[in-house]
Design an enzyme around this catalytic site. Sequence first.
Site, PDB file in Angstrom:
ATOM      1  N   SER A  50      90.900  22.254  17.489  1.00 16.97           N
ATOM      2  CA  SER A  50      90.727  22.732  18.861  1.00 16.97           C
ATOM      3  C   SER A  50      90.984  21.568  19.802  1.00 16.97           C
ATOM      4  CB  SER A  50      89.317  23.283  19.073  1.00 16.97           C
ATOM      5  OG  SER A  50      89.194  23.840  20.369  1.00 16.97           O
ATOM      6  N   GLU A  51      91.709  21.832  20.891  1.00 24.74           N
ATOM      7  CA  GLU A  51      92.185  20.742  21.743  1.00 24.74           C
ATOM      8  C   GLU A  51      91.065  19.995  22.447  1.00 24.74           C
ATOM      9  OE1 GLU A  51      93.632  22.339  25.946  1.00 24.74           O
ATOM     10  OE2 GLU A  51      94.499  23.497  24.316  1.00 24.74           O
ATOM     11  N   ASN A  52      89.859  20.589  22.521  1.00 20.41           N
ATOM     12  CA  ASN A  52      88.749  19.869  23.138  1.00 20.41           C
ATOM     13  C   ASN A  52      88.125  18.839  22.193  1.00 20.41           C
ATOM     14  OD1 ASN A  52      87.941  22.361  21.827  1.00 20.41           O
ATOM     15  ND2 ASN A  52      85.864  21.940  22.477  1.00 20.41           N
TER      16      ASN A  52
END
Length: 215
Positions: A50-52
């Site tokens: 996940s990009e976070n």
Amino acid sequence: MSNYQKRGKDELARRVAQDIFDGAYVNLGIGMPTLVANHLPAGLEVVLHSENGVLGMGPAAAEGEEDYDLINAGKQPVTLLPGGAYFHHADSFGMMRGGHLDICVLGAFQVSATGDLANWHTGAPDAIPAVGGAMDLAIGAKQTWVMMDLLDKQGRSKIVSECSYPLTGIACVKRIYGDLATLACTPQGLRLIDLVEGLVHAELERLLGLPVAAG
């Protein structure tokens, strides 16, 4: 007119999960793509990113077991598999831009027949621009797949000969997983992978308003 049943969101998520290979590093974009995490076949080792800043995500958190310090990019509570980790946002984008992801699955407003992607802005004057990490993912991943309904609420095709919305990436989409069909985007245009039961090839072409080569 064909008598067919569209794929629901979970059925579509299962169809995407079916094509993810063992050992793949995969980013699931905000919206429908997050459902893919709930449908990966048992025994398949897939590392979800996940990009976070999460690596090794599991399925969505069960009701009552949510931890809002552990969320995906869409702010939904998720689980972490053994060996998973969370880390700085900058390191996450380094993974995305560095070609370390095998597949990203994104939503879209429009996709061209040759794989151009428009998924961050419709061009509406009152819309808030929010590109997020979409450009980094679309170009950085080894394969970009789109998961979406093939027609908008007005019945117009979201697959077009040329995108009218601002582009996210050019010729980056390899496959479109839709509620009516699965399609490959090639330099020559669309190629059919599969259709929902009851939908015939000619009817799909009529709905999309584009030619679709046989698979």
